[in-house]
Design a protein around this motif. Structure first.
Motif, mmCIF file in Angstrom:
data_model
loop_
_atom_site.group_PDB
_atom_site.id
_atom_site.type_symbol
_atom_site.label_atom_id
_atom_site.label_comp_id
_atom_site.label_asym_id
_atom_site.label_seq_id
_atom_site.Cartn_x
_atom_site.Cartn_y
_atom_site.Cartn_z
ATOM 1 N N PRO A 39 0.803 -1.220 0.000
ATOM 2 C CA PRO A 39 0.000 0.000 0.000
ATOM 3 C C PRO A 39 0.837 1.273 0.000
ATOM 4 O O PRO A 39 0.381 2.295 -0.477
ATOM 5 C CB PRO A 39 -0.835 -0.109 1.268
ATOM 6 N N GLU A 40 2.055 1.215 0.529
ATOM 7 C CA GLU A 40 2.863 2.430 0.510
ATOM 8 C C GLU A 40 4.052 2.251 -0.433
ATOM 9 O O GLU A 40 4.366 1.151 -0.849
ATOM 10 C CB GLU A 40 3.344 2.803 1.924
ATOM 11 N N TYR A 104 -0.448 10.151 -3.038
ATOM 12 C CA TYR A 104 -0.059 10.484 -1.658
ATOM 13 C C TYR A 104 1.078 11.494 -1.585
ATOM 14 O O TYR A 104 1.861 11.452 -0.646
ATOM 15 C CB TYR A 104 0.366 9.195 -0.930
ATOM 16 N N HIS A 107 1.606 13.360 1.738
ATOM 17 C CA HIS A 107 2.035 12.459 2.806
ATOM 18 C C HIS A 107 3.500 12.049 2.607
ATOM 19 O O HIS A 107 4.291 12.055 3.553
ATOM 20 C CB HIS A 107 1.132 11.226 2.814
ATOM 21 N N GLU A 166 -3.624 9.452 3.360
ATOM 22 C CA GLU A 166 -2.510 8.548 3.656
ATOM 23 C C GLU A 166 -2.867 7.146 3.209
ATOM 24 O O GLU A 166 -4.031 6.771 3.223
ATOM 25 C CB GLU A 166 -2.246 8.522 5.162
ATOM 26 N N PRO A 167 -1.844 6.356 2.810
ATOM 27 C CA PRO A 167 -2.148 4.966 2.462
ATOM 28 C C PRO A 167 -2.584 4.185 3.697
ATOM 29 O O PRO A 167 -2.156 4.496 4.808
ATOM 30 C CB PRO A 167 -0.812 4.444 1.926
ATOM 31 N N ARG A 168 -3.443 3.216 3.495
ATOM 32 C CA ARG A 168 -3.914 2.416 4.625
ATOM 33 C C ARG A 168 -2.954 1.278 4.871
ATOM 34 O O ARG A 168 -2.900 0.318 4.105
ATOM 35 C CB ARG A 168 -5.308 1.879 4.330
ATOM 36 N N LEU A 169 -2.205 1.386 5.930
ATOM 37 C CA LEU A 169 -1.168 0.397 6.183
ATOM 38 C C LEU A 169 -1.711 -0.850 6.864
ATOM 39 O O LEU A 169 -1.024 -1.869 6.933
ATOM 40 C CB LEU A 169 -0.052 1.003 7.047
ATOM 41 N N ASP A 170 -2.931 -0.778 7.395
ATOM 42 C CA ASP A 170 -3.439 -1.968 8.084
ATOM 43 C C ASP A 170 -4.236 -2.870 7.146
ATOM 44 O O ASP A 170 -4.927 -3.772 7.579
ATOM 45 C CB ASP A 170 -4.266 -1.583 9.311
ATOM 46 N N THR A 171 -4.103 -2.616 5.844
ATOM 47 C CA THR A 171 -4.771 -3.472 4.890
ATOM 48 C C THR A 171 -4.058 -4.838 4.832
ATOM 49 O O THR A 171 -2.901 -4.955 5.207
ATOM 50 C CB THR A 171 -4.777 -2.808 3.501
ATOM 51 N N ARG A 205 -1.635 -8.435 7.986
ATOM 52 C CA ARG A 205 -1.731 -6.984 7.833
ATOM 53 C C ARG A 205 -0.371 -6.446 7.395
ATOM 54 O O ARG A 205 0.659 -6.839 7.934
ATOM 55 C CB ARG A 205 -2.108 -6.339 9.170
ATOM 56 N N LYS A 207 0.961 -3.632 7.909
ATOM 57 C CA LYS A 207 1.631 -2.904 8.986
ATOM 58 C C LYS A 207 2.544 -3.802 9.808
ATOM 59 O O LYS A 207 3.650 -3.423 10.171
ATOM 60 C CB LYS A 207 0.551 -2.288 9.886
#
Lengths: 221, 198
Positions: A39-40, A104, A107, A166-171, A205, A207
């Motif tokens: 995601p990032e 992003y 960010h 912001e990118p969703r890091l908990d995806t 996840r 993250k």
């Protein structure tokens, strides 16, 4: 680009596997897959991209030489196909990164993700930010009352920047480890521990495995 | 009701199909902006009232205070909606550069406002600067290649002396050619050719 079959070269299949896994083509494919799935934005592979481009140049020259030497058209077309595929992966890799930057940029430019961009990407991100700011300023912000004109904050009373996408890091991401990582702690509290076995597929996840992706111990698929 | 127009604006945006644009809703956009300024005036007059009554701004919790909070929150919500409207449109406009190319057809141009047109031009130039620095065109090759050559049919006259790959092609309408995929892609994205499958 591919090496000959293993029997032809007389090396064991294990050597062959590790040899194949470290060619630039494979490395580029890995970088591309990781970039697509994460995601990032990840670290830019400066030297890998450089080497890939040199190889592509070399292949282009070779393919151009073929008709003059009256090589079999089938061979030419196979080389051309290989070349096209490598070019596609390279383009798609760079494109995926640009699209993340387009999404992003604010960010990225405020955090240490900035250092992960190549020089050219940094230039691009700077321009993106400028133009988007100009556009939003002109169409929305300049018409709003004083105190509500910031692009980063909802109003003057916000304590931090609360309007930055912001990118969703908990995806969740699919991932596979090459070697055995062993017991790995998924969250800070230490309640969830996963034993990462080589070549097994996991859905976790992003993250929690971020550090493993960055150090190259695990691949996203 | 406060904030209704702004949410209508966003509903209009989200009812569009993905990556499609409708004309910029200048009227509604202007209405919402006007609403914002009204909220601000109300907010200021309530704050002045609190001050005139000699009360402390930080600790007062009377009707005027909560009135002011509602105006503040409504204003913020309207701002978010307006920003979302402009920003999401800008994102679609960015993606047009990838899908359509550096020149937008007239019917899309008509749907953008002045600032958006300029944004498209600027963004497109930024992308071109990046690509020329790299000396690599990133807008071709959008799908994984299967075969280096594809069969295409011309949808319009392009010219009878187009040189591709040291060969002169006679590109007249409805003719069918076997071309290198990379060469054909630029014409396909401009709508001048279509790929024949099967």
């Amino acid at each position: 680009m591919e090496l000959g079959s293993e029997e032809g070269l007389g090396i064991s299949s294990e050597d062959y596997d590790s040899l194949i896994a470290t060619t630039d083509v494979e490395l580029l494919k890995r970088a591309w897959r990781n970039e697509k799935a994460s995601p990032e934005i990840l670290q830019f592979q400066t030297s890998l991209v450089q080497r890939s481009r040199e190889q592509i140049q070399l292949m282009e020259d070779t393919v151009e030489e073929f008709p003059k030497n009256c090589t079999d058209p089938l061979t030419v077309s196979l080389y051309q196909m290989d070349l096209d595929r490598m070019l596609f992966v390279l383009r798609s890799y760079l494109r995926t990164r640009l699209q993340k930057i387009e999404k992003y940029f604010i960010h990225i430019s405020k955090s240490d993700l900035w250092n992960r961009l190549s020089d050219q990407e940094q230039k691009f991100a700077k321009k993106c930010t400028d133009y988007m700011e100009k556009h939003l300023q002109r169409s929305v912000l300049s018409h709003l009352p004083y105190g509500y004109q910031s692009i980063l904050r909802q109003s003057i009373s916000s304590e931090e920047d609360d309007m930055v996408p912001e990118p969703r890091l908990d995806t969740f991401v699919f991932c596979k480890s090459k070697g055995s990582v062993g017991a790995f702690q998924l969250d800070d509290s230490g309640d969830e521990i996963v034993d990462l076995v080589a070549d097994d597929l996991y859905v976790l996840r992003y993250k929690s495995i971020k550090s493993l992706v960055e150090s190259g111990q695990i691949d996203l698929v | 009701m406060y904030g209704r127009r702004a949410s209508q604006l966003l509903k209009e945006l989200s009812s569009n199909e993905k990556s499609q644009l409708t004309a910029f809703n200048t009227d509604m956009f202007g209405e919402v902006l006007k609403e914002c300024n009204t909220h601000h005036l109300e907010l200021q007059s309530l704050m002045r009232k609190i001050q005139e009554e000699g009360l402390d701004m930080q600790t007062t919790r009377n009707a005027d205070h909560f009135g002011a909070v509602i105006h503040h929150l409504s204003l913020m919500r309207n701002k978010r909606c307006l920003m979302a409207y402009a920003y999401n449109r800008a994102e679609v406009i960015q993606s047009l550069r990838w899908m359509v190319g550096p020149v937008l057809p007239q019917e899309i141009q008509a749907k953008l406002n002045q600032s958006e047109k300029e944004y498209f031009k600027n963004h497109s130039a930024a992308l071109e600067a990046y690509m020329s620095e790299l000396d690599l065109d990133l807008t071709v090759d959008m799908v994984p290649p299967k075969d280096p050559y594809i069969r295409v049919r011309l949808l319009d006259d392009i010219g009878d002396d187009v040189v591709l790959d040291d060969q002169t092609h006679n590109f007249v309408r409805h003719s069918i050619h076997l071309l290198k995929r990379t060469d054909a892609e630029q014409y396909i994205s401009q709508g001048l050719m279509e790929e024949l499958s099967g």
